[in-house]
Design a protein around this motif. Sequence first.
Motif, PDB file in Angstrom:
ATOM      1  N   TYR A  42       0.818  -1.220   0.000  1.00 59.55           N
ATOM      2  CA  TYR A  42       0.000   0.000   0.000  1.00 59.55           C
ATOM      3  C   TYR A  42       0.853   1.272   0.000  1.00 59.55           C
ATOM      4  CZ  TYR A  42      -4.305  -2.596   1.241  1.00 59.55           C
ATOM      5  OH  TYR A  42      -5.394  -3.428   1.253  1.00 59.55           O
ATOM      6  N   GLY A  43       2.179   1.114   0.061  1.00 60.72           N
ATOM      7  CA  GLY A  43       3.047   2.284   0.104  1.00 60.72           C
ATOM      8  C   GLY A  43       2.920   3.042   1.408  1.00 60.72           C
ATOM      9  N   LEU A  44       2.818   2.307   2.539  1.00 57.57           N
ATOM     10  CA  LEU A  44       2.567   2.931   3.833  1.00 57.57           C
ATOM     11  C   LEU A  44       3.644   2.565   4.853  1.00 57.57           C
ATOM     12  CD1 LEU A  44      -1.299   2.313   4.125  1.00 57.57           C
ATOM     13  CD2 LEU A  44      -0.132   4.406   3.397  1.00 57.57           C
ATOM     14  N   ARG A  45       4.861   2.476   4.417  1.00 59.93           N
ATOM     15  CA  ARG A  45       5.945   2.035   5.291  1.00 59.93           C
ATOM     16  C   ARG A  45       6.140   2.982   6.486  1.00 59.93           C
ATOM     17  NH1 ARG A  45       7.923  -2.300   7.242  1.00 59.93           N
ATOM     18  NH2 ARG A  45       7.655  -3.286   5.197  1.00 59.93           N
ATOM     19  N   ASP A  46       5.790   4.266   6.365  1.00 60.29           N
ATOM     20  CA  ASP A  46       6.005   5.201   7.474  1.00 60.29           C
ATOM     21  C   ASP A  46       4.740   5.448   8.301  1.00 60.29           C
ATOM     22  OD1 ASP A  46       4.621   6.530   5.500  1.00 60.29           O
ATOM     23  OD2 ASP A  46       5.767   8.397   5.656  1.00 60.29           O
ATOM     24  N   ILE A  47       3.709   4.643   8.100  1.00 58.93           N
ATOM     25  CA  ILE A  47       2.462   4.821   8.845  1.00 58.93           C
ATOM     26  C   ILE A  47       2.640   4.316  10.278  1.00 58.93           C
ATOM     27  CG2 ILE A  47       1.374   2.564   8.415  1.00 58.93           C
ATOM     28  CD1 ILE A  47      -1.187   4.152   7.606  1.00 58.93           C
ATOM     29  N   ARG A  48       1.805   4.801  11.200  1.00 57.51           N
ATOM     30  CA  ARG A  48       1.933   4.402  12.598  1.00 57.51           C
ATOM     31  C   ARG A  48       0.943   3.306  13.000  1.00 57.51           C
ATOM     32  NH1 ARG A  48       4.907   6.858  15.974  1.00 57.51           N
ATOM     33  NH2 ARG A  48       3.518   6.449  17.743  1.00 57.51           N
ATOM     34  N   THR A  49      -0.201   3.247  12.356  1.00 56.54           N
ATOM     35  CA  THR A  49      -1.195   2.210  12.645  1.00 56.54           C
ATOM     36  C   THR A  49      -1.667   1.589  11.349  1.00 56.54           C
ATOM     37  OG1 THR A  49      -1.983   3.225  14.706  1.00 56.54           O
ATOM     38  CG2 THR A  49      -3.498   1.724  13.584  1.00 56.54           C
ATOM     39  N   MET A  50      -1.621   0.264  11.269  1.00 55.50           N
ATOM     40  CA  MET A  50      -2.056  -0.467  10.075  1.00 55.50           C
ATOM     41  C   MET A  50      -2.630  -1.803  10.518  1.00 55.50           C
ATOM     42  SD  MET A  50      -2.259  -0.976   6.749  1.00 55.50           S
ATOM     43  CE  MET A  50      -1.950  -2.088   5.373  1.00 55.50           C
ATOM     44  N   VAL A  51      -3.939  -1.961  10.376  1.00 56.16           N
ATOM     45  CA  VAL A  51      -4.567  -3.229  10.767  1.00 56.16           C
ATOM     46  C   VAL A  51      -5.712  -3.545   9.816  1.00 56.16           C
ATOM     47  CG1 VAL A  51      -6.084  -2.055  12.435  1.00 56.16           C
ATOM     48  CG2 VAL A  51      -5.692  -4.517  12.627  1.00 56.16           C
ATOM     49  N   ARG A  52      -5.743  -4.791   9.374  1.00 54.31           N
ATOM     50  CA  ARG A  52      -6.839  -5.304   8.563  1.00 54.31           C
ATOM     51  C   ARG A  52      -7.504  -6.427   9.350  1.00 54.31           C
ATOM     52  NH1 ARG A  52      -5.868  -8.020   4.482  1.00 54.31           N
ATOM     53  NH2 ARG A  52      -7.261  -7.186   2.908  1.00 54.31           N
ATOM     54  N   GLY A  53      -8.831  -6.517   9.270  1.00 54.77           N
ATOM     55  CA  GLY A  53      -9.493  -7.517  10.086  1.00 54.77           C
ATOM     56  C   GLY A  53     -10.826  -7.965   9.533  1.00 54.77           C
ATOM     57  N   THR A  54     -11.458  -8.832  10.313  1.00 51.57           N
ATOM     58  CA  THR A  54     -12.744  -9.416   9.963  1.00 51.57           C
ATOM     59  C   THR A  54     -13.822  -8.845  10.859  1.00 51.57           C
ATOM     60  OG1 THR A  54     -11.700 -11.481   9.242  1.00 51.57           O
ATOM     61  CG2 THR A  54     -14.038 -11.588   9.804  1.00 51.57           C
ATOM     62  N   LEU A  55     -14.973  -8.545  10.265  1.00 51.22           N
ATOM     63  CA  LEU A  55     -16.075  -7.898  10.963  1.00 51.22           C
ATOM     64  C   LEU A  55     -17.146  -8.920  11.323  1.00 51.22           C
ATOM     65  CD1 LEU A  55     -16.488  -4.843  11.567  1.00 51.22           C
ATOM     66  CD2 LEU A  55     -18.041  -4.784   9.604  1.00 51.22           C
ATOM     67  N   ARG A  56     -17.651  -8.824  12.538  1.00 54.18           N
ATOM     68  CA  ARG A  56     -18.763  -9.662  12.983  1.00 54.18           C
ATOM     69  C   ARG A  56     -19.758  -8.817  13.779  1.00 54.18           C
ATOM     70  NH1 ARG A  56     -17.423 -12.621   9.577  1.00 54.18           N
ATOM     71  NH2 ARG A  56     -16.525 -14.709   9.738  1.00 54.18           N
ATOM     72  N   ASN A  57     -20.994  -9.315  13.890  1.00 51.49           N
ATOM     73  CA  ASN A  57     -21.955  -8.653  14.757  1.00 51.49           C
ATOM     74  C   ASN A  57     -21.518  -8.785  16.207  1.00 51.49           C
ATOM     75  OD1 ASN A  57     -24.413  -7.522  13.292  1.00 51.49           O
ATOM     76  ND2 ASN A  57     -24.223  -9.529  12.324  1.00 51.49           N
ATOM     77  N   ARG A  58     -21.918  -7.833  17.004  1.00 51.08           N
ATOM     78  CA  ARG A  58     -21.481  -7.807  18.402  1.00 51.08           C
ATOM     79  C   ARG A  58     -21.948  -9.059  19.130  1.00 51.08           C
ATOM     80  NH1 ARG A  58     -22.342  -1.783  20.802  1.00 51.08           N
ATOM     81  NH2 ARG A  58     -21.008  -2.662  22.418  1.00 51.08           N
ATOM     82  N   GLY A  59     -21.046  -9.631  19.913  1.00 47.83           N
ATOM     83  CA  GLY A  59     -21.341 -10.823  20.682  1.00 47.83           C
ATOM     84  C   GLY A  59     -20.884 -12.108  20.033  1.00 47.83           C
ATOM     85  N   TYR A  60     -20.657 -12.076  18.729  1.00 48.98           N
ATOM     86  CA  TYR A  60     -20.212 -13.275  18.017  1.00 48.98           C
ATOM     87  C   TYR A  60     -18.892 -13.788  18.588  1.00 48.98           C
ATOM     88  CZ  TYR A  60     -18.428 -16.150  14.123  1.00 48.98           C
ATOM     89  OH  TYR A  60     -17.904 -17.173  13.361  1.00 48.98           O
ATOM     90  N   CYS A  61     -17.938 -12.898  18.759  1.00 49.30           N
ATOM     91  CA  CYS A  61     -16.573 -13.326  19.087  1.00 49.30           C
ATOM     92  C   CYS A  61     -16.469 -13.936  20.475  1.00 49.30           C
ATOM     93  CB  CYS A  61     -15.607 -12.154  18.945  1.00 49.30           C
ATOM     94  SG  CYS A  61     -15.337 -11.645  17.224  1.00 49.30           S
TER      95      CYS A  61
END
Length: 442
Positions: free
Chosen positions: A235-254
């Motif tokens: 993504y060309g973001l080597r100097d970024i401070r926060t980088m997170v990709r994740g999976t979304l669920r409805n609340r309570g699932y996890c």
Amino acid sequence: MNKILVLGAGRSSSSLIDYLLSQGPVNGWHITVGDFSKDLARGKIGSGHGDAIGFDIHDMVASKEAIAAADVVISLLPAHLHTAVARHCLELRKHLLNASYVSDEMRSFGEEARSRGLLFLNECGLDPGIDHMSAMQVIDRIKDRGGRLVSFESFTGGLIAPATDPGNPWRYKFTWNPRNVVMAGQGTAKFLQNGKFKYIPYQQLFRRLTEVSVPGLGEFEGYANRDSLKYLDTYGLRDIRTMVRGTLRNRGYCSAWNVLVQTGCCDDSYEMEGIGELTHRDFIDSFLDGHSAIPPEQKIVDLFNLDAAGEEMKRLTWSGLFTDEKIGLNRGTPAQILEHILAKKWTLQPGDKDLIVMWHRFGYELEKKTVVVQASLSATGVDERDTAMAKTVGLPLGIAAKLLLQRKIAARGVVIPVSREFYDPILAELGTMGIRLTEHES
């Protein structure tokens, strides 16, 4: 006439095949769908002008013959089979497109594919795929304005529409490969947070969550997905401070899913014994300590300090895990058995509609000000066949195949769709189908 071969006629293939069949007469394409089950392939073609073939990648002669007859191969086979298809495509000089993550073996084909003028396009589905393209479109626009990215968070989930199965407390059913759902998160999640590298081992994954609020859709929770760090350079973001990709669920699932993880129900490393005689409650009890007279639901409550009438127990009970129904398998790993049990309640029924939700949050600095952009996308399926998951996974691949055959894509080698030649035309066409992100800046 250009010939397109689609490999795999599973649940995610319907929208791709429909798109290709509709575009075929206009563009001079001939579409062939191959699957281990020829009847399944024929059913996906329906009354459209295309051919169905039986296809088994392990049949070297027949599979090479089918690939040799194509100009472009689109693989929707299980991810671990893509490299076998890729080796045939290299030898026979055929382009290959798929929606799966780039494996190390697939990446090793890059130089040879490039030297032969071949495009091996990966990660061109929903997640990965539309998430890459929509994120890069915003990131490049911010950079073009002179902004400096400081944070990027991205979560995507395949859920069920609010009106579907209202009594389902998980707010979830299988809309993608069920095995991938049961095995989700195994391994260590890696990401960057406030300038520090972070790691979440599997046993903690479903307890360390990000709260996500999507305008118009409500509150969700997300868990970190695989290795976000490998996309810093992509993504060309080597100097970024926060980088997170994740999976979304409805609340309570996890929190409920975490119970299954901690008990060992998601383990795929060994086969259980005596499965043919076990009931659902026997299965869950086999992972629990304590006297046999104590019911497994009470053991779960005690082990995890849960409220017997709480949301976790409601979800586990609704799933049928404490019933006396026979499992219905003669052999299997814990993960395979759990998948089989859940499929009895988690399979889309006639009239069910799924829901795709994608959410990005970008933080950037411009002219000494910090700006936050939130972008979200949602899509709802028509029914149990014409799902939002099938649309968002299959349509990007179909559009990419069209652009390739129209000579509008110059990229060659093993690539993912993060450049403008991919994301601008693919997202534009998806937008005409109602699949587009809505942005809010603050």
